[in-house]
Write a protein that holds these residues in place. Sequence first.
Motif, PDB file in Angstrom:
ATOM      1  N   ARG A 177       0.821  -1.207   0.000  1.00 25.99           N
ATOM      2  CA  ARG A 177       0.000   0.000   0.000  1.00 25.99           C
ATOM      3  C   ARG A 177       0.860   1.264   0.000  1.00 25.99           C
ATOM      4  O   ARG A 177       0.585   2.213  -0.728  1.00 25.99           O
ATOM      5  CB  ARG A 177      -0.896  -0.031   1.246  1.00 25.99           C
ATOM      6  N   PHE A 178       1.919   1.284   0.807  1.00 22.76           N
ATOM      7  CA  PHE A 178       2.726   2.500   0.950  1.00 22.76           C
ATOM      8  C   PHE A 178       3.894   2.565  -0.018  1.00 22.76           C
ATOM      9  O   PHE A 178       4.394   3.641  -0.304  1.00 22.76           O
ATOM     10  CB  PHE A 178       3.264   2.610   2.382  1.00 22.76           C
ATOM     11  N   GLU A 181       9.376   3.560  -0.828  1.00 25.93           N
ATOM     12  CA  GLU A 181       9.691   4.986  -0.636  1.00 25.93           C
ATOM     13  C   GLU A 181       8.764   5.641   0.386  1.00 25.93           C
ATOM     14  O   GLU A 181       9.194   6.444   1.212  1.00 25.93           O
ATOM     15  CB  GLU A 181       9.594   5.727  -1.970  1.00 25.93           C
ATOM     16  N   GLY A 182       7.465   5.307   0.298  1.00 27.14           N
ATOM     17  CA  GLY A 182       6.508   5.878   1.244  1.00 27.14           C
ATOM     18  C   GLY A 182       6.848   5.505   2.679  1.00 27.14           C
ATOM     19  O   GLY A 182       6.772   6.338   3.591  1.00 27.14           O
ATOM     20  N   GLU A 185       9.939   7.360   3.904  1.00 30.18           N
ATOM     21  CA  GLU A 185       9.637   8.730   4.319  1.00 30.18           C
ATOM     22  C   GLU A 185       8.991   8.778   5.699  1.00 30.18           C
ATOM     23  O   GLU A 185       9.267   9.689   6.486  1.00 30.18           O
ATOM     24  CB  GLU A 185       8.762   9.406   3.256  1.00 30.18           C
ATOM     25  N   LEU A 186       8.168   7.782   6.011  1.00 29.20           N
ATOM     26  CA  LEU A 186       7.592   7.728   7.366  1.00 29.20           C
ATOM     27  C   LEU A 186       8.695   7.486   8.404  1.00 29.20           C
ATOM     28  O   LEU A 186       8.677   8.072   9.494  1.00 29.20           O
ATOM     29  CB  LEU A 186       6.537   6.625   7.461  1.00 29.20           C
ATOM     30  N   PRO A 209      -1.901   6.976   2.243  1.00 27.04           N
ATOM     31  CA  PRO A 209      -0.566   7.389   2.666  1.00 27.04           C
ATOM     32  C   PRO A 209      -0.229   8.746   2.045  1.00 27.04           C
ATOM     33  O   PRO A 209      -0.891   9.179   1.102  1.00 27.04           O
ATOM     34  CB  PRO A 209       0.332   6.288   2.102  1.00 27.04           C
ATOM     35  N   PRO A 210       0.785   9.407   2.592  1.00 23.17           N
ATOM     36  CA  PRO A 210       1.145  10.721   2.045  1.00 23.17           C
ATOM     37  C   PRO A 210       1.662  10.635   0.622  1.00 23.17           C
ATOM     38  O   PRO A 210       1.671  11.612  -0.094  1.00 23.17           O
ATOM     39  CB  PRO A 210       2.237  11.205   3.006  1.00 23.17           C
ATOM     40  N   HIS A 211       2.087   9.451   0.220  1.00 27.45           N
ATOM     41  CA  HIS A 211       2.592   9.310  -1.148  1.00 27.45           C
ATOM     42  C   HIS A 211       1.926   8.118  -1.788  1.00 27.45           C
ATOM     43  O   HIS A 211       1.606   7.156  -1.127  1.00 27.45           O
ATOM     44  CB  HIS A 211       4.102   9.140  -1.133  1.00 27.45           C
ATOM     45  N   VAL A 212       1.736   8.219  -3.050  1.00 26.68           N
ATOM     46  CA  VAL A 212       1.025   7.160  -3.753  1.00 26.68           C
ATOM     47  C   VAL A 212       1.835   5.865  -3.701  1.00 26.68           C
ATOM     48  O   VAL A 212       3.029   5.858  -3.954  1.00 26.68           O
ATOM     49  CB  VAL A 212       0.806   7.582  -5.219  1.00 26.68           C
ATOM     50  N   ALA A 213       1.171   4.794  -3.337  1.00 22.15           N
ATOM     51  CA  ALA A 213       1.855   3.500  -3.263  1.00 22.15           C
ATOM     52  C   ALA A 213       2.278   3.055  -4.663  1.00 22.15           C
ATOM     53  O   ALA A 213       1.592   3.311  -5.641  1.00 22.15           O
ATOM     54  CB  ALA A 213       0.930   2.468  -2.638  1.00 22.15           C
ATOM     55  N   ARG A 214       3.402   2.414  -4.692  1.00 24.87           N
ATOM     56  CA  ARG A 214       3.892   1.884  -5.964  1.00 24.87           C
ATOM     57  C   ARG A 214       3.712   0.367  -5.946  1.00 24.87           C
ATOM     58  O   ARG A 214       3.952  -0.244  -4.931  1.00 24.87           O
ATOM     59  CB  ARG A 214       5.365   2.220  -6.134  1.00 24.87           C
TER      60      ARG A 214
END
Length: 215
Positions: A177-178, A181-182, A185-186, A209-214
Amino acid sequence: MPEFEHRSPSGVARADDPNDARMLAMIGNLFTAEVCTKLGVEPEPPFVIYHVSGSESLGLAVWRDGDEIVERRIVIGDAALRDQARFSVAHELVHWYASAPWDRLPHAIEEGLADYIAVHVAPEFRDERIAELDRRLASITPERREQALAVSERTWATTPREVRSDAYAVGFEIVQRFGIEGLRELCERAQREGRERVPIAWIEGSTLPPHVARP
Ligand SMILES: [Zn+2]
């Protein structure tokens, strides 16, 4: 101590059979760069892998003096050596190299991260492992999910097998999900804010999440 040692540029492996020592060292050496690139860390310190014959244990063994880590070893038992050496070594290398900022990651998520990277670098085990994790996740209740997210690396070895199985599945879902990279960053945010761990609320409290999951 296993009798034979094989050295590689990235680390060393020991086993009672010199061929096993060589194979484990070569797999470790082959995967180190990719694992470290995915984590965004330096390939340090050199890995240490032991094949312990007659044992089914598998994992990162850590010896501590109080809070200080004295020694670490990746331990590969017989079944792991025979059936899934590449996947097992890749998974354990993630634990080995997951230094700062990854030390802020809750342990269940680190387990998910280790599987996530291992199925990428050792894809022959990918479908089987993902099916297993998906099946497990489908059966999880909110209580079990909470319990799985509360596990720690210090008590991992003595955590009931059922809870550990849940932790892999929940962790893997979170990594999907995150994205790597996401999560990084956390961890960096937790570091900046002086938090020992990424609060579970950052993971479970937000729908996105603050960033789109890859993928
Ligand atoms: Zn693990």
